[in-house]
Design an enzyme around this catalytic site. Structure first.
Site, PDB file in Angstrom:
ATOM      1  N   CYS A  44       0.823  -1.217   0.000  1.00 21.44           N
ATOM      2  CA  CYS A  44       0.000   0.000   0.000  1.00 21.44           C
ATOM      3  C   CYS A  44       0.853   1.261   0.000  1.00 21.44           C
ATOM      4  CB  CYS A  44      -0.927  -0.011   1.201  1.00 21.44           C
ATOM      5  SG  CYS A  44      -1.873   1.511   1.340  1.00 21.44           S
ATOM      6  N   CYS A  49      -1.533   1.753  -3.004  1.00 27.28           N
ATOM      7  CA  CYS A  49      -2.523   2.825  -2.791  1.00 27.28           C
ATOM      8  C   CYS A  49      -1.937   4.237  -2.781  1.00 27.28           C
ATOM      9  CB  CYS A  49      -3.244   2.646  -1.457  1.00 27.28           C
ATOM     10  SG  CYS A  49      -3.440   0.972  -0.902  1.00 27.28           S
ATOM     11  N   LYS A  52      -0.096   5.368  -6.048  1.00 26.96           N
ATOM     12  CA  LYS A  52      -1.164   5.362  -7.071  1.00 26.96           C
ATOM     13  C   LYS A  52      -2.030   6.607  -6.963  1.00 26.96           C
ATOM     14  CE  LYS A  52      -4.903   4.256  -6.023  1.00 26.96           C
ATOM     15  NZ  LYS A  52      -5.431   2.926  -5.748  1.00 26.96           N
ATOM     16  N   TYR A 180      -9.647  -3.330 -10.284  1.00 25.73           N
ATOM     17  CA  TYR A 180      -9.234  -2.065  -9.674  1.00 25.73           C
ATOM     18  C   TYR A 180      -7.982  -1.484 -10.355  1.00 25.73           C
ATOM     19  CZ  TYR A 180     -11.706  -2.626  -5.094  1.00 25.73           C
ATOM     20  OH  TYR A 180     -12.606  -2.733  -4.072  1.00 25.73           O
ATOM     21  N   GLU A 184      -7.693   1.903 -12.773  1.00 22.59           N
ATOM     22  CA  GLU A 184      -7.009   3.052 -12.171  1.00 22.59           C
ATOM     23  C   GLU A 184      -5.817   3.479 -13.033  1.00 22.59           C
ATOM     24  OE1 GLU A 184      -8.259   2.445  -7.490  1.00 22.59           O
ATOM     25  OE2 GLU A 184      -6.258   1.837  -8.081  1.00 22.59           O
ATOM     26  N   HIS A 438     -26.903  21.753   0.500  1.00 22.47           N
ATOM     27  CA  HIS A 438     -27.136  22.341  -0.818  1.00 22.47           C
ATOM     28  C   HIS A 438     -26.142  23.463  -1.114  1.00 22.47           C
ATOM     29  CE1 HIS A 438     -29.524  23.232  -4.309  1.00 22.47           C
ATOM     30  NE2 HIS A 438     -29.524  24.509  -3.992  1.00 22.47           N
ATOM     31  N   GLU A 443     -26.435  15.637  -2.164  1.00 22.69           N
ATOM     32  CA  GLU A 443     -27.787  15.815  -1.609  1.00 22.69           C
ATOM     33  C   GLU A 443     -28.784  14.861  -2.268  1.00 22.69           C
ATOM     34  OE1 GLU A 443     -29.699  19.713  -2.413  1.00 22.69           O
ATOM     35  OE2 GLU A 443     -28.029  20.071  -3.757  1.00 22.69           O
TER      36      GLU A 443
HETATM   37  P1  NDP Z   1      -8.651  -7.868  -9.636  1.00 24.15           P
HETATM   38  O1  NDP Z   1      -8.814  -9.216  -9.065  1.00 24.15           O
HETATM   39  O2  NDP Z   1      -9.477  -6.742  -9.112  1.00 24.15           O
HETATM   40  O3  NDP Z   1      -8.880  -7.922 -11.204  1.00 24.15           O
HETATM   41  C1  NDP Z   1      -8.158  -8.789 -12.019  1.00 24.15           C
HETATM   42  C2  NDP Z   1      -8.621  -8.600 -13.440  1.00 24.15           C
HETATM   43  O4  NDP Z   1      -7.787  -9.333 -14.305  1.00 24.15           O
HETATM   44  C3  NDP Z   1     -10.041  -9.086 -13.666  1.00 24.15           C
HETATM   45  O5  NDP Z   1     -10.660  -8.206 -14.547  1.00 24.15           O
HETATM   46  C4  NDP Z   1      -9.826 -10.451 -14.281  1.00 24.15           C
HETATM   47  O6  NDP Z   1     -10.860 -10.826 -15.148  1.00 24.15           O
HETATM   48  C5  NDP Z   1      -8.570 -10.221 -15.081  1.00 24.15           C
HETATM   49  N1  NDP Z   1      -7.788 -11.446 -15.297  1.00 24.15           N
HETATM   50  C6  NDP Z   1      -7.458 -12.387 -14.385  1.00 24.15           C
HETATM   51  N2  NDP Z   1      -6.716 -13.358 -14.953  1.00 24.15           N
HETATM   52  C7  NDP Z   1      -6.568 -13.023 -16.243  1.00 24.15           C
HETATM   53  C8  NDP Z   1      -5.915 -13.623 -17.339  1.00 24.15           C
HETATM   54  N3  NDP Z   1      -5.270 -14.781 -17.209  1.00 24.15           N
HETATM   55  N4  NDP Z   1      -5.970 -13.007 -18.534  1.00 24.15           N
HETATM   56  C9  NDP Z   1      -6.647 -11.853 -18.679  1.00 24.15           C
HETATM   57  N5  NDP Z   1      -7.289 -11.236 -17.687  1.00 24.15           N
HETATM   58  C10 NDP Z   1      -7.257 -11.798 -16.468  1.00 24.15           C
HETATM   59  O7  NDP Z   1      -7.111  -7.580  -9.494  1.00 24.15           O
HETATM   60  P2  NDP Z   1      -6.235  -6.263  -9.572  1.00 24.15           P
HETATM   61  O8  NDP Z   1      -4.929  -6.750 -10.046  1.00 24.15           O
HETATM   62  O9  NDP Z   1      -6.910  -5.174 -10.328  1.00 24.15           O
HETATM   63  O10 NDP Z   1      -6.168  -5.803  -8.065  1.00 24.15           O
HETATM   64  C11 NDP Z   1      -5.694  -6.699  -7.053  1.00 24.15           C
HETATM   65  C12 NDP Z   1      -6.316  -6.388  -5.727  1.00 24.15           C
HETATM   66  O11 NDP Z   1      -5.817  -5.173  -5.247  1.00 24.15           O
HETATM   67  C13 NDP Z   1      -7.821  -6.240  -5.796  1.00 24.15           C
HETATM   68  O12 NDP Z   1      -8.402  -7.392  -5.266  1.00 24.15           O
HETATM   69  C14 NDP Z   1      -8.139  -5.068  -4.945  1.00 24.15           C
HETATM   70  O13 NDP Z   1      -8.806  -5.512  -3.796  1.00 24.15           O
HETATM   71  C15 NDP Z   1      -6.815  -4.456  -4.554  1.00 24.15           C
HETATM   72  N6  NDP Z   1      -6.770  -3.036  -4.959  1.00 24.15           N
HETATM   73  C16 NDP Z   1      -7.598  -2.137  -4.362  1.00 24.15           C
HETATM   74  C17 NDP Z   1      -7.572  -0.816  -4.746  1.00 24.15           C
HETATM   75  C18 NDP Z   1      -8.489   0.157  -4.099  1.00 24.15           C
HETATM   76  O14 NDP Z   1      -8.975  -0.096  -3.009  1.00 24.15           O
HETATM   77  N7  NDP Z   1      -8.778   1.296  -4.739  1.00 24.15           N
HETATM   78  C19 NDP Z   1      -6.679  -0.326  -5.789  1.00 24.15           C
HETATM   79  C20 NDP Z   1      -5.890  -1.369  -6.381  1.00 24.15           C
HETATM   80  C21 NDP Z   1      -5.939  -2.664  -5.963  1.00 24.15           C
HETATM   81  P3  NDP Z   1     -12.217 -11.551 -14.662  1.00 24.15           P
HETATM   82  O15 NDP Z   1     -13.070 -10.481 -14.087  1.00 24.15           O
HETATM   83  O16 NDP Z   1     -12.757 -12.124 -15.911  1.00 24.15           O
HETATM   84  O17 NDP Z   1     -11.811 -12.573 -13.667  1.00 24.15           O
END
Ligand code: NDP
Length: 461
Positions: A44, A49, A52, A180, A184, A438, A443
């Site tokens: 983080c 976080c 980012k 996520y 982002e 307001h 709101e």
């Molecule tokens: P996520 O699990 O959120 O998303 C992974 C994405 O990659 C999904 O869209 C998934 O598709 C896709 N994917 C997975 N495997 C493959 C593959 N083999 N080929 C192509 N696409 C694939 O992971 P992130 O890496 O975005 O984030 C990791 C974690 O970090 C999250 O769980 C989140 O909780 C945390 N995070 C939180 C943030 C915040 O609070 N603002 C900011 C950044 C990260 P599908 O949907 O089809 O499975």
């Protein structure tokens, strides 16, 4: 304390969960050490976080400069220097890293800069120092690491880890994933003027979030210039003539300068000696824990992303704190994961808490939806075409607000406050009884009167 062991508590991993657990346990009088092989602060603070969010701020200015004109401002020629941003970001991360170290030291926690591996249920091997130490309790808080699929040329790809340290801002980028991190970073690159393509393998990205928000986010990101392609993935990456060539599943070919994978993260459980200690893992390699974060071994606990419960910093912190209270403070606390407010720093930003409409319809016979989408007051002069969306999911029987889903500026800030109401079980009537502020966009949350009705589709004659 400590007795027959070197430490009462040995923590592996000085990220959000590990640091909080170490400090609280030490506060209860425990003799604590924490081992960290990279930098104190964890994902983080060091490469997640915090940096980012700084990048998100940086990327917003391009739009802010444009929007200033409608308010009478003339902004001279603008330019962006990536190196300045990275240097300033690094300075801030160094400062935070220092604060984390000082706070641990102040709490009396010993910091050991080494990889730590379990030898048995009470012994930890410090690989960097070629020695073993023993502990009564062990906490594993090693987090997770980016997952990259095994396709030809994957060695040319980067992840968010490297994106924070790129020597130069690429002119073109392709971001893969629909979670996520992908949304982002697509927003960051696009805002910084990089020609940005985002690929998602399924029909609509942000799986698990409310469908209305997912649809609108896709629309808004496209309006801002992201070339967002669903049902699309990379088959092969090749480097040729100083650029990257991507072969796509739909047969298309993309030429780019940088490929960033954001395809999820795997729990950091390999080569940690977990088998030696007899710790049970789940299918994704995550450590299986009970509601008090205890593993299958009585004296070993795990918190944060390594347990793959809800992979969010504040959750890891809460789990680490609850662990220390439970084990060293004689105050058993099980973290409630049922209502978790969260923000996605996409552009536009999203904030969400509680059940999505689809989840609510699965669990309840009837669900009422209140929603609105509009252009905010600021847009009347700024000329921005960005939409705001607010949506309430309500159980008509109890009148309880089951979920709130927001898109628009400061949705992250807003959902924190709304999260209190949802956590307390507020009803729609209580939302309505709250006096509006307001003129704000928020709101709308307390003035949404009409239930949303699905449009009636007439059968063709
Ligand atoms: P996520 O699990 O959120 O998303 C992974 C994405 O990659 C999904 O869209 C998934 O598709 C896709 N994917 C997975 N495997 C493959 C593959 N083999 N080929 C192509 N696409 C694939 O992971 P992130 O890496 O975005 O984030 C990791 C974690 O970090 C999250 O769980 C989140 O909780 C945390 N995070 C939180 C943030 C915040 O609070 N603002 C900011 C950044 C990260 P599908 O949907 O089809 O499975």
């Amino acid at each position: 304390m400590a007795g027959k062991y070197d430490y009462d508590l040995f923590v592996i991993g000085a990220g959000s969960g590990g640091v909080r657990a170490s400090r609280i346990a030490a506060g209860y009088g425990a003799k604590v050490a924490v081992a960290e092989e990279y930098r104190v602060g964890g994902t983080c603070v060091i490469r997640g976080c915090v940096p980012k969010k700084l990048f998100v701020y940086a990327s917003h200015f391009s739009e802010d400069f444009e929007e200033a004109a409608g308010f009478g401002w003339t902004v001279g020629e603008t330019s962006f220097d990536w190196k300045t941003l990275v240097t300033n970001k690094d300075k801030e991360i160094d400062r935070l890293n220092g604060i984390y170290i000082r706070n641990l030291e102040k709490a009396g926690v010993e910091i050991i800069a080494s990889r730590a591996v379990l030898k048995d249920r009470h012994t930890v091997h410090l690989a960097g120092e070629h020695r073993d130490v023993t502990a009564d309790k062990i906490l594993i808080a090693t987090g997770a690491a980016p997952f990259l699929p095994d396709i030809p040329g994957i060695e040319h790809a980067i992840t968010s880890n490297e994106a924070f340290h790129l020597e130069e801002l690429p002119k073109r980028v392709v971001v893969i994933g629909g979670g996520y991190i992908a949304v982002e970073f697509a927003g960051i690159f696009n805002g910084l003027g990089v020609e940005t393509v985002q690929l998602y393998r399924g029909s609509l990205f942000m799986r698990g979030f409310d469908d209305d928000l997912r649809d609108l986010l896709a629309e808004e990101m496209r309006k801002k210039g992201v070339d967002l392609r669903m049902n699309c993935d990379i088959v092969e990456i090749a480097r040729k003539d100083g650029e990257l060539r991507l072969k796509l599943t739909d047969g298309d070919l993309i030429k780019t300068d940088c490929v960033m994978y954001a395809t999820g993260r795997n729990p950091n459980t390999t080569d940690l000696g977990l088998e030696a200690a007899g710790i049970k893992l789940g299918k994704a390699g995550e450590i299986i824990v009970d509601k008090y974060s205890k593993t299958s071994i009585d004296n070993i606990y795990a918190v944060g992303d390594v347990t793959d419960r809800a992979n969010l910093t504040p959750v890891a912190i809460r789990e680490g704190h609850a662990f220390a209270d439970t084990v060293f403070g004689d105050k058993p606390i099980a973290v409630d994961h049922s209502v978790i407010p969260t923000a996605i720093f996409s552009q536009p930003e999203m904030g969400t808490v509680g059940l999505t409409e689809a989840d609510a319809r699965d669990r309840y016979d009837e669900v009422d939806i209140y929603k609105t989408a509009f252009r905010p007051l600021k847009a009347t002069l700024s000329g921005s075409r960005e939409m705001i969306m607010m949506k309430l999911v309500v159980d008509p029987k109890s009148d309880k607000v089951l979920g709130v889903h927001l898109m628009g500026p400061s949705s992250g800030e807003l959902i924190q406050a709304v999260g209190i109401a949802v956590t307390l079980g507020a009803t729609k009537a209580q939302f309505d009884a709250t006096i509006a502020v307001h003129p704000t966009a928020a709101e709308e949350l307390v003035t949404l009167k009409d239930k949303w009705q699905a449009p009636v589709v007439k059968a063709a004659d």
